[in-house]
Motif scaffolding. Structure first.
Motif, PDB file in Angstrom:
ATOM      1  N   HIS A  22      77.255 -61.589 -28.192  1.00 44.83           N
ATOM      2  CA  HIS A  22      76.301 -62.348 -29.015  1.00 44.83           C
ATOM      3  C   HIS A  22      75.224 -61.434 -29.585  1.00 44.83           C
ATOM      4  CE1 HIS A  22      73.825 -65.673 -30.401  1.00 44.83           C
ATOM      5  NE2 HIS A  22      72.793 -65.152 -29.750  1.00 44.83           N
ATOM      6  N   ASP A  23      74.717 -60.521 -28.772  1.00 45.07           N
ATOM      7  CA  ASP A  23      73.684 -59.589 -29.260  1.00 45.07           C
ATOM      8  C   ASP A  23      74.240 -58.637 -30.315  1.00 45.07           C
ATOM      9  OD1 ASP A  23      71.950 -60.780 -27.500  1.00 45.07           O
ATOM     10  OD2 ASP A  23      72.165 -59.247 -25.943  1.00 45.07           O
ATOM     11  N   ILE A  24      75.495 -58.232 -30.152  1.00 44.87           N
ATOM     12  CA  ILE A  24      76.115 -57.355 -31.148  1.00 44.87           C
ATOM     13  C   ILE A  24      76.246 -58.074 -32.477  1.00 44.87           C
ATOM     14  CG2 ILE A  24      78.233 -56.125 -31.743  1.00 44.87           C
ATOM     15  CD1 ILE A  24      78.618 -55.534 -28.786  1.00 44.87           C
ATOM     16  N   ASP A  25      76.728 -59.321 -32.438  1.00 41.47           N
ATOM     17  CA  ASP A  25      76.863 -60.101 -33.676  1.00 41.47           C
ATOM     18  C   ASP A  25      75.500 -60.380 -34.295  1.00 41.47           C
ATOM     19  OD1 ASP A  25      79.578 -60.110 -33.210  1.00 41.47           O
ATOM     20  OD2 ASP A  25      79.572 -62.089 -32.247  1.00 41.47           O
ATOM     21  N   SER A  26      74.502 -60.614 -33.449  1.00 36.92           N
ATOM     22  CA  SER A  26      73.159 -60.882 -33.965  1.00 36.92           C
ATOM     23  C   SER A  26      72.582 -59.654 -34.668  1.00 36.92           C
ATOM     24  CB  SER A  26      72.246 -61.321 -32.819  1.00 36.92           C
ATOM     25  OG  SER A  26      70.916 -61.510 -33.274  1.00 36.92           O
ATOM     26  N   LEU A  27      72.773 -58.468 -34.073  1.00 37.17           N
ATOM     27  CA  LEU A  27      72.282 -57.236 -34.703  1.00 37.17           C
ATOM     28  C   LEU A  27      72.990 -56.982 -36.027  1.00 37.17           C
ATOM     29  CD1 LEU A  27      70.649 -54.574 -34.572  1.00 37.17           C
ATOM     30  CD2 LEU A  27      72.580 -53.582 -33.318  1.00 37.17           C
ATOM     31  N   SER A  28      74.295 -57.177 -36.052  1.00 36.02           N
ATOM     32  CA  SER A  28      75.049 -56.957 -37.286  1.00 36.02           C
ATOM     33  C   SER A  28      74.601 -57.910 -38.391  1.00 36.02           C
ATOM     34  CB  SER A  28      76.542 -57.121 -37.011  1.00 36.02           C
ATOM     35  OG  SER A  28      77.298 -56.941 -38.188  1.00 36.02           O
ATOM     36  N   ASP A  29      74.432 -59.181 -38.048  1.00 35.56           N
ATOM     37  CA  ASP A  29      73.991 -60.157 -39.056  1.00 35.56           C
ATOM     38  C   ASP A  29      72.587 -59.846 -39.557  1.00 35.56           C
ATOM     39  OD1 ASP A  29      76.408 -61.420 -38.689  1.00 35.56           O
ATOM     40  OD2 ASP A  29      75.615 -62.924 -37.295  1.00 35.56           O
ATOM     41  N   GLN A  30      71.714 -59.414 -38.653  1.00 35.92           N
ATOM     42  CA  GLN A  30      70.334 -59.112 -39.046  1.00 35.92           C
ATOM     43  C   GLN A  30      70.273 -57.913 -39.983  1.00 35.92           C
ATOM     44  OE1 GLN A  30      67.780 -58.298 -35.727  1.00 35.92           O
ATOM     45  NE2 GLN A  30      65.911 -58.239 -36.962  1.00 35.92           N
ATOM     46  N   ILE A  31      71.043 -56.877 -39.700  1.00 35.05           N
ATOM     47  CA  ILE A  31      71.033 -55.688 -40.554  1.00 35.05           C
ATOM     48  C   ILE A  31      71.644 -55.996 -41.917  1.00 35.05           C
ATOM     49  CG2 ILE A  31      72.001 -53.364 -40.804  1.00 35.05           C
ATOM     50  CD1 ILE A  31      71.612 -52.970 -37.848  1.00 35.05           C
ATOM     51  N   GLU A  32      72.690 -56.799 -41.935  1.00 35.09           N
ATOM     52  CA  GLU A  32      73.334 -57.127 -43.211  1.00 35.09           C
ATOM     53  C   GLU A  32      72.491 -58.065 -44.058  1.00 35.09           C
ATOM     54  OE1 GLU A  32      75.978 -55.874 -44.526  1.00 35.09           O
ATOM     55  OE2 GLU A  32      76.521 -54.606 -42.823  1.00 35.09           O
ATOM     56  N   SER A  33      71.817 -59.016 -43.424  1.00 34.78           N
ATOM     57  CA  SER A  33      71.089 -60.033 -44.188  1.00 34.78           C
ATOM     58  C   SER A  33      69.671 -59.604 -44.545  1.00 34.78           C
ATOM     59  CB  SER A  33      71.038 -61.342 -43.384  1.00 34.78           C
ATOM     60  OG  SER A  33      70.380 -61.144 -42.139  1.00 34.78           O
ATOM     61  N   THR A  34      69.042 -58.818 -43.661  1.00 28.50           N
ATOM     62  CA  THR A  34      67.643 -58.426 -43.879  1.00 28.50           C
ATOM     63  C   THR A  34      67.535 -56.910 -43.895  1.00 28.50           C
ATOM     64  OG1 THR A  34      66.948 -60.402 -42.662  1.00 28.50           O
ATOM     65  CG2 THR A  34      65.284 -58.713 -43.083  1.00 28.50           C
ATOM     66  N   PRO A  35      67.465 -56.303 -45.067  1.00 29.76           N
ATOM     67  CA  PRO A  35      67.332 -54.826 -45.121  1.00 29.76           C
ATOM     68  C   PRO A  35      66.052 -54.370 -44.434  1.00 29.76           C
ATOM     69  CG  PRO A  35      67.932 -55.727 -47.277  1.00 29.76           C
ATOM     70  CD  PRO A  35      67.573 -56.896 -46.411  1.00 29.76           C
ATOM     71  N   LEU A  36      66.171 -53.290 -43.696  1.00 33.03           N
ATOM     72  CA  LEU A  36      65.034 -52.754 -42.964  1.00 33.03           C
ATOM     73  C   LEU A  36      64.056 -52.085 -43.921  1.00 33.03           C
ATOM     74  CD1 LEU A  36      63.844 -52.237 -40.127  1.00 33.03           C
ATOM     75  CD2 LEU A  36      65.030 -50.042 -40.151  1.00 33.03           C
ATOM     76  N   ARG A  37      62.794 -52.503 -43.872  1.00 34.28           N
ATOM     77  CA  ARG A  37      61.759 -51.939 -44.742  1.00 34.28           C
ATOM     78  C   ARG A  37      60.604 -51.442 -43.881  1.00 34.28           C
ATOM     79  NH1 ARG A  37      60.290 -55.701 -49.663  1.00 34.28           N
ATOM     80  NH2 ARG A  37      59.707 -53.666 -50.497  1.00 34.28           N
ATOM     81  N   PHE A  38      59.965 -50.393 -44.369  1.00 37.06           N
ATOM     82  CA  PHE A  38      58.875 -49.753 -43.643  1.00 37.06           C
ATOM     83  C   PHE A  38      57.544 -50.035 -44.339  1.00 37.06           C
ATOM     84  CE2 PHE A  38      62.624 -47.579 -42.396  1.00 37.06           C
ATOM     85  CZ  PHE A  38      62.404 -47.040 -41.151  1.00 37.06           C
ATOM     86  N   PRO A  39      56.499 -50.291 -43.583  1.00 33.09           N
ATOM     87  CA  PRO A  39      55.189 -50.520 -44.205  1.00 33.09           C
ATOM     88  C   PRO A  39      54.597 -49.213 -44.723  1.00 33.09           C
ATOM     89  CG  PRO A  39      54.996 -50.567 -41.820  1.00 33.09           C
ATOM     90  CD  PRO A  39      56.468 -50.457 -42.117  1.00 33.09           C
ATOM     91  N   CYS A  40      54.056 -49.251 -45.934  1.00 36.94           N
ATOM     92  CA  CYS A  40      53.418 -48.092 -46.562  1.00 36.94           C
ATOM     93  C   CYS A  40      52.118 -48.547 -47.213  1.00 36.94           C
ATOM     94  CB  CYS A  40      54.313 -47.453 -47.628  1.00 36.94           C
ATOM     95  SG  CYS A  40      55.953 -46.952 -47.051  1.00 36.94           S
ATOM     96  N   ASN A  41      51.103 -47.744 -47.077  1.00 26.15           N
ATOM     97  CA  ASN A  41      49.816 -47.996 -47.733  1.00 26.15           C
ATOM     98  C   ASN A  41      49.675 -47.051 -48.922  1.00 26.15           C
ATOM     99  OD1 ASN A  41      48.836 -50.097 -46.247  1.00 26.15           O
ATOM    100  ND2 ASN A  41      47.632 -48.843 -44.856  1.00 26.15           N
ATOM    101  N   PHE A  42      49.576 -47.604 -50.114  1.00 27.80           N
ATOM    102  CA  PHE A  42      49.355 -46.828 -51.329  1.00 27.80           C
ATOM    103  C   PHE A  42      47.909 -46.995 -51.759  1.00 27.80           C
ATOM    104  CE2 PHE A  42      54.054 -47.466 -52.624  1.00 27.80           C
ATOM    105  CZ  PHE A  42      54.419 -46.465 -51.734  1.00 27.80           C
ATOM    106  N   HIS A  43      47.281 -45.870 -52.086  1.00 26.89           N
ATOM    107  CA  HIS A  43      45.886 -45.920 -52.522  1.00 26.89           C
ATOM    108  C   HIS A  43      45.745 -45.023 -53.751  1.00 26.89           C
ATOM    109  CE1 HIS A  43      41.533 -46.624 -51.032  1.00 26.89           C
ATOM    110  NE2 HIS A  43      41.544 -46.470 -52.343  1.00 26.89           N
ATOM    111  N   ALA A  44      45.327 -45.622 -54.863  1.00 27.04           N
ATOM    112  CA  ALA A  44      45.079 -44.880 -56.099  1.00 27.04           C
ATOM    113  C   ALA A  44      43.576 -44.794 -56.328  1.00 27.04           C
ATOM    114  CB  ALA A  44      45.752 -45.581 -57.281  1.00 27.04           C
TER     115      ALA A  44
END
Length: 604
Positions: free
Chosen positions: A67-89
């Protein structure tokens, strides 16, 4: 006498006393159970042995968290991993005070460049804009993220951006925003300085530092507001988010890192013909002074080890031709596929690299006296400045010509490559290493909007390039981990007789734990920690999938089990079962005869 004769009369009728007896259909005694008991006892003894036999051939299977393997696979496929970044101009020397409008324009520019499609490894950014007028008064609009950092007005001076002060400016900007980088999110800044040049030239200079800061300096920049907004947006996306790479997504294994998270850098010095000259190098100094900072900087991404060797009698496979105009031997790009002589170049000598580690070969080729100097000619007819080339996922080659191509005496002495030449060789190697990771080897980035100067780092990679590598590598590792665990899950489910040891189950559990930790660190902005955790997750998943117990006995079916044990037990069991059935049938027949006799006796 009459009484005696009457009792012995043979004609006396006794039919009412004794019925007629047929031995074929009747018996006068009750059948015994002794033979039936013996045969059934033997049969039941065999039946009692079946559970012990079944236990002896049972396949042990450690429980896997499907179940955890299927959950990880579904999460990675459905929700792309994004990283927080602070941009300051930060806009210095601008008289405008509408920071909100400027922030909206930059954000629209970023959205256009990213196509509004979140991809794995991209930034979930928060944008802040500060406008500092010539009187050092500021108007500021912060991002929606609560961790956005405010700029202290007046910290950046226009006079700090002088000619030849790029390294100083980079360090000063790092000091200005050092407090902002202390939080979990990485701070990337672009400073636009509207500065009147003393010579009156209308030149715009754009520099991307080796930290996480860039600056644009020029005159009349406020009148070219749209152009500045586009360039600021381009720096944030093309440089800080994508690392100056041509593509911004992952297609396959984009980095030369082994599945176990290891890279072996193998440096080889090849003397083509030692009868002409023999060269050696002080590689320990190279490793300690020049390569150690690179391996340390890439430590979160890969475990890098370095080795070296010197080989002799290593001719190349391709041919070269003499060029009268250049007064040298020439080999062309069309000859590169045949340059590496796999029969004579014994390069794969690493004893410390396992089968899943990635070995990158870096070769310094010293030509023989009969083809010295040897130069690489590019397709446009020019001579290569580095005199080297790379082979993707394999490594790089540099052709190094001795300063004097005159052959040594009949007994050539051992020469050592000078430290100056060593530094030039290592600099070329670092450029090739960068290309293998997808970055450009030169310190210039050119786009439609203009040219950007990139400050080189002594570690081979700038901090923002390392951030890009960490994000992309984390994304790829998690995707590879999920794919490997899903394949293992499908394999185990499809083969119910496959052996699954506890070690495999533990590796799968630890892999899932490391993958979840990498996702958690990524959401908090921990680039290095997420890269390390994802590397561990991928390595553990690969170890579980390629475990020796699975590779040696991957399938033990019921048919195979029956074929192995049936010659031992089937003949005996068949005779015992047939004997029990035959005795049961005999007992029923004999009992039926006895019951028939009893019935006849009662009716008589």
């Amino acid at each position: 006498m009459e009484g005696t004769s009457g009792s012995l009369n043979p004609t006396t009728d006794t039919s009412g006393i004794m019925p007629e007896f047929d031995p074929k259909t009747m018996r006068s005694s009750k059948p015994g159970l002794k033979r039936l008991f013996i045969t059934t006892s033997v049969l039941f003894s065999f039946l009692l042995g079946v559970p012990f036999l079944w236990k002896s051939v049972e396949i042990y299977r450690s429980p896997l968290p499907f179940h955890d393997i299927d959950s990880l696979s579904d999460q990675i496929e459905s929700t792309p991993l994004r990283f927080p970044c602070n941009f300051h101009a930060v806009f210095v020397g601008f008289r405008s005070t509408d920071a909100d409008n400027l922030r909206s324009q930059i954000q629209d520019g970023i959205n256009q460049l990213t196509h509004l499609s979140p991809q794995c490894g991209s930034c979930s950014f928060s944008l802040s804009v500060t406008i500092q007028n010539p009187a050092e008064q500021c108007s500021e609009t912060l991002g929606h993220n609560p961790s956005s950092c405010s700029y202290r007005c007046g910290m950046i001076k226009s006079n700090d951006f002088g000619v030849g002060l790029d390294d100083t400016v980079d360090e000063s900007l790092n000091d200005v925003f050092s407090g902002c980088s202390a939080n979990s999110r990485k701070m990337y800044s672009v400073v636009v300085v509207n500065k009147e040049n003393a010579n009156g030239e209308d030149e715009v200079k754009a520099v991307v530092g080796k930290r996480r800061h860039a600056w644009i300096v020029g005159s009349g920049l406020e009148e070219r507001n749209d152009d500045m907004v586009s360039r600021v947006s381009e720096i944030f996306v093309k440089m800080f988010m994508n690392g100056g790479r041509d593509e911004d997504s992952i297609h396959g294994e984009f980095m030369p890192v082994g599945s176990d998270g290891r890279i072996v850098l193998s440096f080889s010095l090849l003397n083509s013909n030692p009868r002409d000259w023999v060269y050696d190098w002080d590689f320990q100094r190279i490793d300690d002074a020049l390569l150690a900072p690179v391996t340390k900087a890439l430590a979160p991404i890969a475990n890098i080890s370095v080795e070296s060797q010197v080989l002799y009698h290593t001719p190349k496979s391709s041919f070269s031709s003499w060029d009268e105009q250049l007064q040298s031997y020439i080999f062309r790009t069309s000859d590169l596929p045949f340059f590496v002589n796999s029969n004579e170049w014994h390069l794969d000598t690493s004893a410390g690299a396992s089968g899943r580690s990635k070995i990158l070969q870096f070769v310094v080729y010293i030509p023989s006296g009969s083809e010295c100097p040897l130069l690489l000619q590019l397709p446009n007819g020019e001579i290569s400045k580095t005199n080297g080339f790379i082979s993707p996922m394999w490594g790089g080659v540099i052709v190094w010509n001795p300063g004097n191509c005159d052959k040594d005496s009949e007994s050539p002495i051992r020469n050592t490559i000078s430290p100056q030449d060593i530094e030039q060789i290592v600099e070329i190697f670092l450029g090739q290493f960068r290309q293998l990771f997808g970055f450009k080897s030169e310190a210039i980035y050119t786009s439609v909007l203009g040219t950007y100067k990139i400050l080189p780092s002594e570690r081979g990679f700038t901090e923002w390039e390392l951030d890009v590598l960490s994000r992309k590598h984390t994304c790829f590792n998690l995707h590879s981990c999920s794919t490997t665990l899903s394949s293992l899950s499908k394999l185990v489910r499809s083969l119910p007789r496959m052996i699954i040891k506890d070690e495999i189950g533990e590796q799968v559990k630890y892999s899932l734990k490391a993958a979840k930790l990498a996702q958690s660190n990524a959401s908090l902005g921990g680039y290095s920690s997420s890269a390390s955790s994802s590397r561990e997750a991928r390595s553990l998943a690969e170890n579980a999938f390629f475990h020796p117990s699975i590779m040696s006995v991957s399938y033990f079916s019921y048919e195979h089990c029956f074929a192995v044990y049936s010659p031992f037990f089937l003949p005996v069991v068949a005779h015992v079962v047939l004997a029990a059935l035959r005795e049961w049938k005999r007992y029923r027949q004999e009992k039926a005869k006895y019951l028939t006799w009893l019935t006849r006796k009662k009716t008589a």
